[in-house]
Scaffold this motif. Sequence first.
Motif: not given
Length: 297
Positions: A167-172, A228-229, A246-247
């Motif tokens: 798992y990664i730390f993710a954001c938009g 993504q939002a 994407e995003g």
Amino acid sequence: MINSELLKSFIAAADTGSFSAAARQLGRQQSTISSNIAKLEDELNIVLFDRKGKYPQVTEAGLALYDSAKLALNSAERFENSAALISAGSPVSLTIAFDEDLPLAPFMAWLQRIHKQYPIMQLKLVRKASTQIFDLVKNNQVDLALTPSLESNSSFYEFTAVGHIHYIFACGKQHPFRHKRHISNDDLATSTQLVATSMLDSQLVQTVAMSSQRWYCEGYDALLATLQANIGWAFLAVDHSAPLPEGIVTFTPEFSATQHSAQYDIIWPKNKILSDTERQLRDQLATVVANFSMNER
């Protein structure tokens, strides 16, 4: 029912323009081809070839029946192939469940191979939270499932450990973390975190939920769309062999020095004897998971 060998001889002769060429194409004697076509004409009471010239010519009646003959032959061959698969132990139907927090894209090529290799098999794909999958397996409603590992062995399923999914730390791309050089524990704790609803019934929620401001998302697609939002940040399972969705961007908090992952198993009902096909599919799925998680981003 018309013998498929007779149809093969008729179609080959019509395609090649001669009985001798049809014999070479099918690996038969010319006399066999001639005999098969004569038998077919007798059964149908129709002349399929005009034999007056040097080479036989397909009659109007033969041309009218040509397409139907090919359809009938294809149907017969599909029937024979399907019967052979069932006779060899291939299941007629199969239900496979995937943990809803995983992306399905990495498994599509494998599912395409299943469709090609077992065209008669009716496959049902189930996307549920792991706790729901365990219940389905317990009630023999799922044949194979990919789920996070339980801490202790279960009394109602068999399993094969297939490795860790990272798992990664993710954001938009428009989230404030996108351009922040240093992200502290306080930053994580005071920013909205997106958490999978499956965690509500799991002990993992205590380690995964790091912020008091939480949105809960049911399933991978909902989690991804909310990221993504730019609504919050999340732990996101990713295919390390493919670009990020994407995003989406990844970030590394100051406290995080190691990679985050979860152990996954393939499970099936207790005392269920897997067919050769099911064992093959289980092993193929294990390989997909291994490839899915082998490369670090």
